[in-house]
Structure formats: structure tokens, C-alpha cells
Design an enzyme around this catalytic site. Structure first.
Site, PDB file in Angstrom:
ATOM      1  N   LYS A   1       0.854  -1.178   0.000  1.00 22.56           N
ATOM      2  CA  LYS A   1       0.000   0.000   0.000  1.00 22.56           C
ATOM      3  C   LYS A   1       0.889   1.226   0.000  1.00 22.56           C
ATOM      4  CE  LYS A   1      -3.626   2.195   2.679  1.00 22.56           C
ATOM      5  NZ  LYS A   1      -4.559   1.999   3.795  1.00 22.56           N
TER       6      LYS A   1
ATOM      7  N   LYS B   1      -2.085  -1.543  -3.958  1.00 21.06           N
ATOM      8  CA  LYS B   1      -2.989  -0.396  -3.911  1.00 21.06           C
ATOM      9  C   LYS B   1      -2.190   0.890  -3.911  1.00 21.06           C
ATOM     10  CE  LYS B   1      -5.905   1.640  -0.426  1.00 21.06           C
ATOM     11  NZ  LYS B   1      -6.330   1.523   0.926  1.00 21.06           N
TER      12      LYS B   1
HETATM   13  C1  PBG Z   1      -7.490   2.843   5.379  1.00 19.07           C
HETATM   14  C2  PBG Z   1      -7.824   2.820   3.943  1.00 19.07           C
HETATM   15  C3  PBG Z   1      -7.680   3.859   3.011  1.00 19.07           C
HETATM   16  C4  PBG Z   1      -8.186   3.384   1.796  1.00 19.07           C
HETATM   17  C5  PBG Z   1      -8.630   2.081   2.014  1.00 19.07           C
HETATM   18  N1  PBG Z   1      -8.375   1.747   3.345  1.00 19.07           N
HETATM   19  C6  PBG Z   1      -7.211   5.237   3.182  1.00 19.07           C
HETATM   20  C7  PBG Z   1      -5.849   5.537   3.652  1.00 19.07           C
HETATM   21  O1  PBG Z   1      -4.960   4.700   3.770  1.00 19.07           O
HETATM   22  O2  PBG Z   1      -5.680   6.719   3.920  1.00 19.07           O
HETATM   23  C8  PBG Z   1      -8.257   4.140   0.515  1.00 19.07           C
HETATM   24  C9  PBG Z   1      -9.185   3.567  -0.502  1.00 19.07           C
HETATM   25  C10 PBG Z   1      -9.560   4.507  -1.581  1.00 19.07           C
HETATM   26  O3  PBG Z   1      -8.976   5.594  -1.770  1.00 19.07           O
HETATM   27  O4  PBG Z   1     -10.498   4.159  -2.333  1.00 19.07           O
HETATM   28  N2  PBG Z   1      -8.524   2.317   6.167  1.00 19.07           N
HETATM   29 ZN    ZN Z   2      -5.905   3.381   8.223  1.00 21.24          ZN
END
Ligand code: PBG
Ligand code: ZN
Length: 314
Positions: free
Chosen positions: A183, A236
Site C-alpha cells: 500500500k 494499492k
Molecule cells: C485505510 C484505507 C484507506 C483506503 C482504504 N483503506 C485510506 C488511507 O490509507 O488513507 C483508501 C481507498 C480509496 O482511496 O479508495 N482504512
Molecule cells: Zn488506516
């Protein structure tokens, strides 16, 4: 080439079963609060989630991923493991309304902490190890509500092993863990933070999310999570990281999931609204690229429309 021949020779075929639709759950009844930056998406109460699940099931979508927006937040993020919270209730409702929908529970504390960080704070830093018991508690509550897949999204070190042990101890051996193993600290999460009310009150998530220029590190992260017990690994965002999707796919044996995140969705919608691109064509093309790179499962806000569009095309 004539269409019939093209259809036979195609290398990449999208199927609704590989799409997972992310949704935002709030308390109340009959609630449908539009999310400005994500046209067609809403914060939904549990009864509305059940209706949406039936629709998703009828077009053959594989799953739904739940994000909870709690009424109360605290320093620890304790509403995340409330058995009557929005996510467990949504899981139960979807299990009875649309059993063919695979139920994915996102596990992270940032929607539930008053400061919007992904774990409890020590001073101004997120306390990695203190987050692990909290994440495990949340995972157990979601599994007990009927989640098929637990998807820890915080990128804290050691969380897959901690969650696997906690689930096994309660006999949830069948519950699958899909780790958000790769991520990136990305600007593409902007609309999500509006939708989930999870923008950090200060600072950012660079201490635990990956640096966009790094690709080889992604392989190590994915392999580590598989070693800890992840049954699937996620990359992601998806579109800007297709090389990473392909590299992870080549190096790990478990299914690779890619998340086409809120900013990727919003950019396509915004350009289409201006008449600058053909929305449906770009929607399918963006998903095809993600599948071609090697993702077997795609989390996408286009899930419903893409499923309908593919049905028409075939
Ligand atoms: C954290 C989480 C995020 C997203 C999914 N899970 C946000 C982050 O890490 O700030 C982003 C998903 C998206 O932008 O569609 N719980
Ligand atoms: Zn988070």
C-alpha cells in the site's frame, strides 16, 4: 479483425465475479448521503446496504468490502470492535440478503480514531505494537458477524500474524486474510478520506505506507505477509502501479488483488463529466489493464457498472 475473431483471440477477459465493490456504512435507516467526489456513491445505512447487495448479486459481482463510519470515535479507535457497529451489522445483513456476495471486512483503525491515524498514538507517532491487539479484536468481531475475508489495510508490521493467531484461537480457520501488503502513501486516496471521514488530523501515513518510487520493496512486503499467513495480497493503488502488480504476481503464489482506489475512480468520472473522455470505454480499459497486469481480483467503485457493461458486451 472481425469482432467474432477478436473475441476468440482476446488475452484478457473481465468477469463480474472478480469485482469487489467497496461501500461505506453508517448508522440509521434509509440513509443515502451522497459522496461529493465519488459520483454514484453514498454513505449508506445497513438497510440500504442490503438492497445494494441484492443488486450486486443479481449482476454477478463477487463481493463487497465494508468500511465503517462510526457515530463516535476515540483515541484508541474502540468503535472498530463494537459488535453492534456499522460493519458487523452490514455483514450480517448482506449474509442474509445476498448470500452469494463474498463479505470483505476492511480492518483499520483510522476511521475510528479521533485523530484519524491508523493506530493509537505515542506522542505524535503511531504505536505499531499497541495497534495489533486492537486490530485482532476487530477482526474477530467481523469474523463472528460472518465476514469471509478479513482485509487489514493499515500496513502495521506483524498484523497478519497477530490476526491469524487471534482468528485461529477462536476457531475461525476458514476466515481468509487478504493483506493490503503493498500500500503506497498515495495522493489517490483523497476522495476516500472525505467519504470515510478518516483524514489524519496532522501529519501523514508515510511512516507505515510505502514510498511510491519503490518497486522491489513491494515484493519483500508481499512475501513477508504470505509468510505471516496472508491468503491473498493486495496492491494499492492499482493503475499507477501496474508494474508492481505484475512483479508481485510473478513472485508470489497466492491470488493478487488490486485496488482501483477512490482517486482513480474520481479522475475518470470527472473527465467524463466534462465530456473529455468516454466514461464506459475508459472504465473497461482501466479495469482491463489491471487484469492484464496480473490481478485476479479487482476492488473497484465501478463494480456494478462494469459488471453490467461486460454482460452487454458478451
Ligand atoms: C485505510 C484505507 C484507506 C483506503 C482504504 N483503506 C485510506 C488511507 O490509507 O488513507 C483508501 C481507498 C480509496 O482511496 O479508495 N482504512
Ligand atoms: Zn488506516
Amino acid at each position: 479483425m472481425r469482432a467474432a475473431l477478436r473475441r476468440v483471440a482476446t488475452e484478457t477477459r473481465l468477469h463480474p465475479a472478480q469485482f469487489v465493490l467497496p461501500v461505506f456504512v453508517v448508522s440509521g435507516e434509509g440513509v443515502r448521503t451522497p459522496i461529493n467526489s465519488m459520483p454514484g456513491h453514498f454513505q449508506l445505512s445497513v438497510d440500504q446496504i442490503a438492497l445494494l447487495a441484492k443488486e450486486a448479486e443479481s449482476v454477478g459481482i463477487g463481493g463487497m468490502l465494508f468500511f465503517g463510519i462510526p457515530d463516535q470515535k476515540d483515541e484508541e479507535g474502540s468503535p472498530a470492535w463494537d459488535p453492534r457497529g456499522p460493519v458487523p451489522r452490514a455483514i450480517e445483513a448482506v449474509a442474509s440478503a445476498a448470500p452469494e456476495i463474498v463479505r470483505w471486512a476492511d480492518v483499520c483503525l483510522c476511521e475510528y480514531t479521533s485523530h484519524g491515524h491508523c493506530g493509537p498514538l505515542r506522542g505524535h507517532v503511531v504505536d505499531n505494537d499497541a495497534a495489533l491487539p486492537s486490530l485482532s479484536k476487530a477482526a474477530i468481531v467481523y469474523a463472528e458477524a460472518g465476514a469471509d475475508v478479513i482485509a487489514p489495510s493499515d500496513m502495521m508490521d506483524g498484523r497478519v500474524a497477530a490476526i491469524r493467531a487471534a482468528l485461529d484461537q477462536r476457531n475461525h480457520h476458514q476466515t481468509v486474510i487478504c493483506s493490503y501488503a503493498v500500500k503506497y502513501a498515495s495522493g489517490y486516496y483523497g476522495p476516500f478520506r472525505e467519504a470515510a471521514g478518516s483524514a489524519p488530523a496532522f501529519g501523514d501515513r508515510r511512516s507505515h505506507q510505502m514510498d511510491p518510487p519503490n518497486g522491489r520493496e513491494a515484493i519483500r512486503e508481499a512475501q513477508l505477509d504470505v509468510a505471516e499467513g496472508a491468503d491473498m495480497v493486495m496492491v494499492k493503488p492499482a493503475g499507477p502501479y501496474l508494474d508492481v502488480v505484475a512483479a508481485v504476481r510473478a513472485k508470489v503464489e497466492v491470488p493478487v488483488v488490486a485496488y482501483q482506489v477512490s482517486g482513480e475512480f474520481a479522475m475518470i468520472e470527472a473527465a467524463a463529466a466534462q465530456g473529455w473522455i468516454d466514461r464506459d470505454q475508459v472504465m473497461v480499459e482501466s479495469l482491463t489493464g489491471i487484469a492484464r497486469a496480473g490481478a485476479g481480483i479487482i476492488l473497484t467503485y465501478f463494480a456494478l457498472d462494469a459488471a453490467r457493461r461486460i454482460e452487454v458486451a458478451q
